[in-house]
Design a protein around this motif. Sequence first.
Motif, PDB file in Angstrom:
ATOM      1  N   THR A 358       0.964  -1.130  -0.082  1.00  0.00           N
ATOM      2  CA  THR A 358       0.169   0.038  -0.124  1.00  0.00           C
ATOM      3  C   THR A 358       0.848   1.200   0.005  1.00  0.00           C
ATOM      4  N   LEU A 359       0.339   2.320  -0.657  1.00  0.00           N
ATOM      5  CA  LEU A 359       0.913   3.493  -0.276  1.00  0.00           C
ATOM      6  C   LEU A 359       1.185   3.990   0.961  1.00  0.00           C
ATOM      7  N   PRO A 360       2.331   4.657   1.316  1.00  0.00           N
ATOM      8  CA  PRO A 360       2.263   5.426   2.531  1.00  0.00           C
ATOM      9  C   PRO A 360       1.220   6.548   2.492  1.00  0.00           C
ATOM     10  N   GLU A 361       0.578   6.761   3.884  1.00  0.00           N
ATOM     11  CA  GLU A 361      -0.502   7.723   3.737  1.00  0.00           C
ATOM     12  C   GLU A 361      -0.168   9.262   3.287  1.00  0.00           C
ATOM     13  N   GLU A 362       1.098   9.643   3.398  1.00  0.00           N
ATOM     14  CA  GLU A 362       1.256  10.989   3.043  1.00  0.00           C
ATOM     15  C   GLU A 362       1.096  11.187   1.598  1.00  0.00           C
ATOM     16  N   PHE A 363       0.910  10.059   0.570  1.00  0.00           N
ATOM     17  CA  PHE A 363       0.697  10.064  -0.826  1.00  0.00           C
ATOM     18  C   PHE A 363      -0.771  10.884  -1.110  1.00  0.00           C
ATOM     19  N   GLN A 364      -1.613  10.487   0.051  1.00  0.00           N
ATOM     20  CA  GLN A 364      -2.795  10.962  -0.183  1.00  0.00           C
ATOM     21  C   GLN A 364      -2.901  12.399  -0.048  1.00  0.00           C
ATOM     22  N   ARG A 365      -1.962  12.926   0.368  1.00  0.00           N
ATOM     23  CA  ARG A 365      -2.280  14.276   0.621  1.00  0.00           C
ATOM     24  C   ARG A 365      -1.169  15.079  -0.141  1.00  0.00           C
ATOM     25  N   VAL A 366      -0.683  14.712  -1.181  1.00  0.00           N
ATOM     26  CA  VAL A 366       0.151  15.070  -1.898  1.00  0.00           C
ATOM     27  C   VAL A 366      -0.373  16.048  -2.943  1.00  0.00           C
ATOM     28  N   SER A 367       0.422  17.476  -3.069  1.00  0.00           N
ATOM     29  CA  SER A 367      -0.307  18.425  -3.984  1.00  0.00           C
ATOM     30  C   SER A 367      -0.261  17.977  -5.440  1.00  0.00           C
ATOM     31  N   LYS A 368      -1.499  18.257  -6.144  1.00  0.00           N
ATOM     32  CA  LYS A 368      -1.586  18.112  -7.443  1.00  0.00           C
ATOM     33  C   LYS A 368      -0.242  18.649  -8.409  1.00  0.00           C
ATOM     34  N   GLN A 369       0.263  19.742  -7.759  1.00  0.00           N
ATOM     35  CA  GLN A 369       1.614  20.132  -8.541  1.00  0.00           C
ATOM     36  C   GLN A 369       2.630  19.264  -8.648  1.00  0.00           C
ATOM     37  N   ILE A 370       2.713  18.146  -7.929  1.00  0.00           N
ATOM     38  CA  ILE A 370       3.675  17.057  -7.822  1.00  0.00           C
ATOM     39  C   ILE A 370       3.537  16.253  -9.226  1.00  0.00           C
ATOM     40  N   LYS A 371       4.862  16.044  -9.792  1.00  0.00           N
ATOM     41  CA  LYS A 371       4.660  15.451 -10.964  1.00  0.00           C
ATOM     42  C   LYS A 371       5.157  13.957 -10.731  1.00  0.00           C
ATOM     43  N   GLY A 372       4.710  12.881 -11.440  1.00  0.00           N
ATOM     44  CA  GLY A 372       5.425  11.404 -11.449  1.00  0.00           C
ATOM     45  C   GLY A 372       4.255  10.486 -11.699  1.00  0.00           C
ATOM     46  N   SER A 373       4.600   9.149 -11.440  1.00  0.00           N
ATOM     47  CA  SER A 373       3.811   8.168 -11.639  1.00  0.00           C
ATOM     48  C   SER A 373       4.280   6.968 -11.098  1.00  0.00           C
ATOM     49  N   LEU A 374       3.338   6.184 -10.738  1.00  0.00           N
ATOM     50  CA  LEU A 374       3.456   4.873 -10.023  1.00  0.00           C
ATOM     51  C   LEU A 374       2.966   3.713 -10.766  1.00  0.00           C
ATOM     52  N   SER A 375       2.646   3.961 -12.017  1.00  0.00           N
ATOM     53  CA  SER A 375       1.877   2.886 -12.774  1.00  0.00           C
ATOM     54  C   SER A 375       2.678   1.804 -13.207  1.00  0.00           C
ATOM     55  N   ASN A 376       1.978   0.624 -13.552  1.00  0.00           N
ATOM     56  CA  ASN A 376       2.877  -0.559 -14.039  1.00  0.00           C
ATOM     57  C   ASN A 376       3.625  -1.291 -12.822  1.00  0.00           C
ATOM     58  N   ASN A 377       3.086  -1.315 -11.598  1.00  0.00           N
ATOM     59  CA  ASN A 377       3.726  -2.042 -10.587  1.00  0.00           C
ATOM     60  C   ASN A 377       2.927  -2.752 -10.048  1.00  0.00           C
ATOM     61  N   CYS A 378       2.944  -3.500  -8.811  1.00  0.00           N
ATOM     62  CA  CYS A 378       1.974  -4.112  -8.165  1.00  0.00           C
ATOM     63  C   CYS A 378       1.372  -3.403  -6.992  1.00  0.00           C
ATOM     64  N   LEU A 379       1.256  -2.248  -6.908  1.00  0.00           N
ATOM     65  CA  LEU A 379       0.642  -1.616  -5.824  1.00  0.00           C
ATOM     66  C   LEU A 379      -0.715  -1.167  -5.598  1.00  0.00           C
ATOM     67  N   GLN A 380      -1.318  -1.452  -4.429  1.00  0.00           N
ATOM     68  CA  GLN A 380      -2.492  -0.637  -4.263  1.00  0.00           C
ATOM     69  C   GLN A 380      -2.404   0.750  -4.201  1.00  0.00           C
ATOM     70  N   CYS A 381      -3.005   1.324  -5.413  1.00  0.00           N
ATOM     71  CA  CYS A 381      -2.677   2.704  -5.601  1.00  0.00           C
ATOM     72  C   CYS A 381      -4.286   3.370  -5.919  1.00  0.00           C
ATOM     73  N   PRO A 382      -4.823   4.087  -4.870  1.00  0.00           N
ATOM     74  CA  PRO A 382      -6.166   4.646  -5.185  1.00  0.00           C
ATOM     75  C   PRO A 382      -6.018   5.725  -6.265  1.00  0.00           C
ATOM     76  N   LYS A 383      -7.137   5.653  -7.104  1.00  0.00           N
ATOM     77  CA  LYS A 383      -7.214   6.295  -8.134  1.00  0.00           C
ATOM     78  C   LYS A 383      -7.246   7.700  -7.951  1.00  0.00           C
ATOM     79  N   ASN A 384      -7.849   8.288  -6.491  1.00  0.00           N
ATOM     80  CA  ASN A 384      -7.780   9.598  -6.539  1.00  0.00           C
ATOM     81  C   ASN A 384      -6.754  10.559  -6.098  1.00  0.00           C
ATOM     82  N   VAL A 385      -5.199   9.553  -6.015  1.00  0.00           N
ATOM     83  CA  VAL A 385      -3.911   9.999  -5.914  1.00  0.00           C
ATOM     84  C   VAL A 385      -3.634  10.144  -7.463  1.00  0.00           C
ATOM     85  N   THR A 386      -3.220  11.487  -7.690  1.00  0.00           N
ATOM     86  CA  THR A 386      -2.991  11.774  -8.945  1.00  0.00           C
ATOM     87  C   THR A 386      -1.798  10.870  -9.631  1.00  0.00           C
TER      88      THR A 386
END
Length: 408
Positions: A358-386
């Motif tokens: 799972t993602l660290p809880e801080e990722f839920q609060r990350v600003s939308k200005q932050i650029k990046g991607s966590l796709s194509n792993n095996c993570l439990q990645c909530p869609k509401n996290v940019t």
Amino acid sequence: MASSSSLLMSLFLLLVIPSSVLSATLRSDIQALESIIRSIDPSSISPSSYLSTWDFSEDPCEGSGTFLGVMCSFTLENTTSRVTEIDLDDDGYDGFLSEAIGNLTELTVLSLNNNRFRGPIPETVFQLRKLTKLSLSGNFFTGDITPGITKLKELKTIDLSKNSIAGEIPPRISGLRSLTHLILSNNHIDGRIPSLNGLWKLQVLELGNNHLFGMLPKLPTSLRTLSLCYNSLAGRISPLHRLKHLVSLDVSQNRFSGTIGHEILTFPEISRINVSFNQFISIEVIQVIGMETHLRILDAEGNHLQGPLPLNLATYGNLKDINLRSNMFSGDIPRIYGKRLENSWRSLYLENNYLTGTLPEEFQRVSKQIKGSLSNNCLQCPKNVTICQGVQKPKSQCTNAMQKEGLE
């Protein structure tokens, strides 16, 4: 009576004979300039360009700004002036560089950047023994870098980038002891990089986008900028450990392998490191708490980096942008990564690895200005996290990859 006649004659000469006769440019320099402009297609000389001001009914060195792009030496005595610099604008001049350039024996600067000069660099250029800057970037020059260039012992800058120059780098180029900038990127240069250790003043070495191969040679410890990207260089990068003054390093798009050593990441002044698209299998990231580091950008995309994500990256106080995508990292994302994204990191690219959990809880609060991607792993990645946008791999794929890594 005789003295008054002499005085009248002197006054007559001053009034009738133009002052340019007394301080005229050396005739052979004027002829060289005339030859240079004749070697250029007149239709490529626009009315607003420097060359449009070259009016040979006037003396090139007389007055201020008569011949734009030309600098001269001026003396207090009534001796002839000499052309010392030619620094043309980038107006798209189309033509050849006249061999008469070699007659400008007092020339210290020759800069013709971003035009359409073509053909080989005339051998006569290498007669200009006082030249300190040779800058021909962004043209269509062809041919080799001939050994004649090693005769120009006063050179501080060589910039032949963005041309169609081929052949090898002359080994004797290391005899140019005054050289501070050697820029040969974006050409067709091949062969091995010769030992450049003798260039003890060299600060900038840019050899990217060529056809160089082989292993790294000895390089000057004075280097501050090193770019070797888009070649076929191979082997270890351990020779770089000596370059403690580096500010920017780019060895991307080569065939380097082994380990990215901690020595490079902790150089006192290093700000940007790009080791992407090589064959590295590990990266050593030591803890730097209490140590001042300037590293701002780390790009290690497209390697074979394995194991857990480097926890100690979070101790690099000035780090802003991290790109570790398309590697073989596995395990959880450290919670400290989330804290850094909240506070100081601007971008984090981790897609296409084998990360789980799972993602660290801080990722839920990350600003939308932050650029990046966590796709194509095996993570439990909530869609509401940019940065969770995009699909994830099946968990079995990550499990198999970790088992394979353990066997190796």
